[in-house]
Design a protein around this motif. Structure first.
Motif, PDB file in Angstrom:
ATOM      1  N   ILE A 153       0.863  -1.181   0.000  1.00 24.41           N
ATOM      2  CA  ILE A 153       0.000   0.000   0.000  1.00 24.41           C
ATOM      3  C   ILE A 153       0.901   1.233   0.000  1.00 24.41           C
ATOM      4  CG2 ILE A 153      -1.787   1.273   1.221  1.00 24.41           C
ATOM      5  CD1 ILE A 153      -2.759  -1.315   2.425  1.00 24.41           C
ATOM      6  N   LEU A 154       0.817   2.029  -1.055  1.00 25.98           N
ATOM      7  CA  LEU A 154       1.663   3.213  -1.195  1.00 25.98           C
ATOM      8  C   LEU A 154       0.801   4.448  -1.401  1.00 25.98           C
ATOM      9  CD1 LEU A 154       4.313   1.793  -3.724  1.00 25.98           C
ATOM     10  CD2 LEU A 154       4.399   1.746  -1.221  1.00 25.98           C
ATOM     11  N   ASP A 155       1.227   5.536  -0.779  1.00 20.04           N
ATOM     12  CA  ASP A 155       0.509   6.807  -0.945  1.00 20.04           C
ATOM     13  C   ASP A 155       1.445   7.824  -1.592  1.00 20.04           C
ATOM     14  OD1 ASP A 155      -1.289   8.850  -0.854  1.00 20.04           O
ATOM     15  OD2 ASP A 155      -1.325   9.066   1.323  1.00 20.04           O
ATOM     16  N   GLU A 156       1.140   8.207  -2.800  1.00 22.91           N
ATOM     17  CA  GLU A 156       1.885   9.245  -3.525  1.00 22.91           C
ATOM     18  C   GLU A 156       3.361   8.868  -3.652  1.00 22.91           C
ATOM     19  OE1 GLU A 156       1.350  11.932  -6.034  1.00 22.91           O
ATOM     20  OE2 GLU A 156      -0.293  11.678  -4.616  1.00 22.91           O
ATOM     21  N   ILE A 157       3.657   8.044  -4.646  1.00 18.96           N
ATOM     22  CA  ILE A 157       5.023   7.572  -4.868  1.00 18.96           C
ATOM     23  C   ILE A 157       5.941   8.745  -5.217  1.00 18.96           C
ATOM     24  CG2 ILE A 157       6.442   5.965  -6.202  1.00 18.96           C
ATOM     25  CD1 ILE A 157       3.853   4.528  -6.970  1.00 18.96           C
ATOM     26  N   LEU A 158       7.162   8.701  -4.678  1.00 16.38           N
ATOM     27  CA  LEU A 158       8.225   9.668  -5.008  1.00 16.38           C
ATOM     28  C   LEU A 158       7.783  11.109  -4.793  1.00 16.38           C
ATOM     29  CD1 LEU A 158       9.560   7.952  -8.275  1.00 16.38           C
ATOM     30  CD2 LEU A 158      10.376   7.664  -5.913  1.00 16.38           C
ATOM     31  N   LYS A 159       7.268  11.360  -3.601  1.00 20.41           N
ATOM     32  CA  LYS A 159       6.789  12.720  -3.288  1.00 20.41           C
ATOM     33  C   LYS A 159       7.947  13.717  -3.224  1.00 20.41           C
ATOM     34  CE  LYS A 159       4.688  11.056   0.405  1.00 20.41           C
ATOM     35  NZ  LYS A 159       4.499   9.619   0.118  1.00 20.41           N
ATOM     36  N   GLY A 160       9.161  13.191  -2.996  1.00 20.25           N
ATOM     37  CA  GLY A 160      10.262  14.108  -2.748  1.00 20.25           C
ATOM     38  C   GLY A 160      11.013  14.585  -3.972  1.00 20.25           C
ATOM     39  N   THR A 161      10.475  14.416  -5.163  1.00 22.09           N
ATOM     40  CA  THR A 161      11.197  14.871  -6.358  1.00 22.09           C
ATOM     41  C   THR A 161      10.263  15.672  -7.261  1.00 22.09           C
ATOM     42  OG1 THR A 161      12.634  14.151  -8.166  1.00 22.09           O
ATOM     43  CG2 THR A 161      10.692  12.783  -7.685  1.00 22.09           C
ATOM     44  N   ASN A 162      10.794  16.213  -8.386  1.00 26.83           N
ATOM     45  CA  ASN A 162       9.999  17.086  -9.254  1.00 26.83           C
ATOM     46  C   ASN A 162       8.983  16.268 -10.053  1.00 26.83           C
ATOM     47  OD1 ASN A 162      11.127  16.384 -12.029  1.00 26.83           O
ATOM     48  ND2 ASN A 162      13.015  16.916 -10.923  1.00 26.83           N
ATOM     49  N   SER A 163       8.050  16.966 -10.651  1.00 24.48           N
ATOM     50  CA  SER A 163       6.910  16.316 -11.305  1.00 24.48           C
ATOM     51  C   SER A 163       7.325  15.364 -12.415  1.00 24.48           C
ATOM     52  CB  SER A 163       5.959  17.375 -11.869  1.00 24.48           C
ATOM     53  OG  SER A 163       5.445  18.165 -10.830  1.00 24.48           O
TER      54      SER A 163
END
Length: 598
Positions: free
Chosen positions: A505-515
């Motif tokens: 279960i993942l919420d918003e993958i790779l939130k820490g990088t640019n779009s």
């Protein structure tokens, strides 16, 4: 049974024990008054008949006997009142819990672990946590067992079904559950560290293996008997007896250090041992239909009754403690070698039961944890027991989060019935995506523990849950948010590549990088997860991930939570729908809050 019946049950319990507590309080006052009166009368009679020795002695003896009898009765009444007050307190706390106020219960903040596969993301521990809403344990090792059943989910289908059967049976006996908890709260149970307690049993005996002291236990009393007979028959002068007394007093005092060391093993824990014995007695004497509960009962009955053995140890320890008091030390030690006698009894007890004690406490911890689950089941009569499957499936109807108020909780369905398969959830801010993910996670955790779930129905595979909903950076480890997230994702990939079957279960993958990086990375990750034959649910704001259903129609299904904007008003239904989200609300909310530079 309905929720109104649950409210009534606890209200009736409070009313019942309030009446009992009030009556006991009145009787305790009367007994206290009677004891005072006996003391005063004894003093008056002694004063009036001071010159009549036989009357004075008889008066004092009778007064002491009656006074001590009333004191024992007073202590019994006080214990009954404490029990009644605990029942009132516990029922009151359950009523608060039905209104989602769990502040009276321990949330086990010390067990919060950011490295765990899912416990931090699902708010398992801490204040206002799920564990706080569940926990009714009365022993520290029962609390550990309850926590372990959540953070180390059971993967064996048969074990889950057997635990379900035990919880079902116990939940139908709320009086037993309340009785167990109230007894467990009569003393401070954490005074006895069972790990240290068990380790002490493996130590080499200090006195029990000494032939000298085994013989002296019989020789010293015999010396006094021979001396007494000799004096009676005028073989020796009576004045010689003082030498016999001093000699035996000195001999009995030689192992004082060892006796004290044995005594310190328990360190004033007699009351705790008594409570353990009462809890075990309760388990031993109840009749169970569940095989799981019968096994627990059997573990406390072999090779002999655990409750009786613990009670015997408590008796030995009490007598050992008494040996250090002034009158016993001077009167009983020289004649019966009292301290050494009971120190040896304690050591022999530990030698006989050193292989049993861990098993007994572990068994008690299992029952203690089951009581918490049973109260949880009793308090939620609308919850259902899920069906474990032999292959991966997670299908449920009307799933809700147990920490959301029953009157406000919006329930949703879930359907994952093959492998590999992922649900991709898109939607606006605050529309319900994260809550949905946590709902799935907490119900999966409950299901694996054998507990009922907040759903109308659920079929699940008891696999291993891994989440990534709340990644945080670490200044202490000089670790950025993005790097922490990558580490989490790498852990998931490594476990999949090693052959584990995970429910992800993942919420918003790779939130820490640019779009742009985020989109490319998210799509690449999703494809890798599918190729590794895994299953799960992904929530995202990236609508582009919705295109994966077209590329993988047999492995991906799109769902959405919408924010509906009507007449310049934002509303949420919190109901899941098929497809990719149509409405996003970030700009709308910013304008509403006066941020107009868009």
């Amino acid at each position: 049974m309905t929720i109104n019946d649950i409210y009534k049950h606890y209200s009736d319990t409070i009313e019942k024990y309030q009446g009992r507590s009030g009556a006991l309080k009145k009787t305790i006052f009367q007994i206290g008054t009677a004891r005072l009166a006996i003391f005063i009368v004894c003093c008056i009679v002694t004063y009036l008949y001071w010159n009549d020795t036989s009357t004075v002695v008889t008066n004092i003896v009778i007064s002491i006997v009656v006074f001590l009898a009333l004191m024992k009765y007073h202590n019994s009444l006080y214990k009954q009142k404490l029990y009644a007050d605990k029942q009132i307190e516990n029922a009151s706390n359950e009523l608060k819990g039905l209104e989602y106020d769990f502040s009276a219960f321990d949330g086990a903040e010390e067990k919060i672990d950011a490295e765990h596969s899912f416990s931090l993301d699902l708010d398992i521990f801490g204040k206002r946590s799920f564990f706080q809403s569940l926990n009714r344990t009365v022993t520290s090792f029962g609390k550990d067992k309850l926590a372990d059943s959540l953070i180390n989910p059971q993967e064996n289908k048969d074990k889950i079904l057997s635990v379900q059967s035990a919880i079902k049976e116990l939940s139908k006996n709320p009086a037993l559950l309340a009785h167990f908890i109230s007894i467990g709260q009569m003393t401070e149970m954490d005074k006895l560290n069972t790990k240290d307690f068990s380790v002490s049993f493996s130590q080499k005996p200090l006195l029990a293996n000494s032939l000298l002291w085994k013989y002296l236990l019989y020789i010293i009393p015999l010396i006094h008997i021979i001396a007494g007979i000799s004096i009676f028959l005028d073989y020796i002068p009576g004045s010689y007896y003082i030498y016999v007394y001093i000699l035996t007093l000195v001999i009995s005092s030689i192992p004082l250090k060892q006796v004290k060391q044995i005594m310190n093993t328990f360190d004033s824990k007699s009351k705790v041992l008594e409570t353990y014995s009462e809890l075990m007695t309760l388990i031993e004497h109840e009749k169970y239909g569940s095989a799981y509960l019968q096994n627990i009962q059997d573990e406390l009955k072999k090779p002999s009754s655990a409750s009786q053995a613990i009670r015997q140890l408590q008796s030995y320890y009490n007598n050992l403690t008494v040996s250090a008091t002034f009158p016993v030390f001077l009167l009983f030690n020289p004649y019966l070698v009292w301290g050494v006698r009971y120190a040896i009894k304690v050591e022999k007890w530990t030698q006989v039961h050193k292989n049993d004690i861990n098993r007994w406490f572990n068994t008690l911890s299992e029952f203690d944890a089951l009581v918490s689950f049973a109260i949880f089941a009793f308090n939620h009569p609308d919850y259902t027991y899920p069906t474990p499957s032999d292959k991966f499936i997670f299908e449920g109807e009307a799933l809700g989060h147990p920490m959301l108020h029953r009157d406000k909780c919006v329930r949703n369905d879930v359907r994952i019935s093959k492998t590999p398969f992922f649900l991709i959830i898109t939607g606006a801010n605050m529309a319900g995506k994260s809550t949905y993910l946590r709902t799935i996670g907490i119900n999966h955790t409950l299901a694996c523990a054998g507990a009922p779930v907040c759903a109308e129905s659920l079929t699940f595979y008891p696999g291993r849950l891994v989440t990534n909903l709340r990644t945080a950076d670490s200044l202490a480890d000089n670790e950025s948010y993005f790097f922490a997230e990558l580490k989490r994702l790498k852990m998931i990939i490594d476990r999949l590549q090693s052959g584990e079957q995970l429910f992800i279960i993942l919420d918003e993958i790779l939130k820490g990088t640019n779009s742009e990086d985020k989109q490319k990375g998210s799509i690449a990750l999703m494809k890798q997860l599918i190729s590794l034959n895994s299953n799960g649910i992904i929530a995202t704001h990236d609508l582009i991930l919705g295109n994966l259903e077209k590329e993988y129609p047999d492995n991906v299904k799109d769902y959405r939570f919408e924010a509906d904007i009507t007449d310049d008003n934002l509303t949420f239904t919190y109901k899941i729908r098929e497809g990719v989200a149509q409405n996003m609300n970030a700009c709308f909310l910013m304008k509403k809050m006066g941020i107009t530079g868009l």
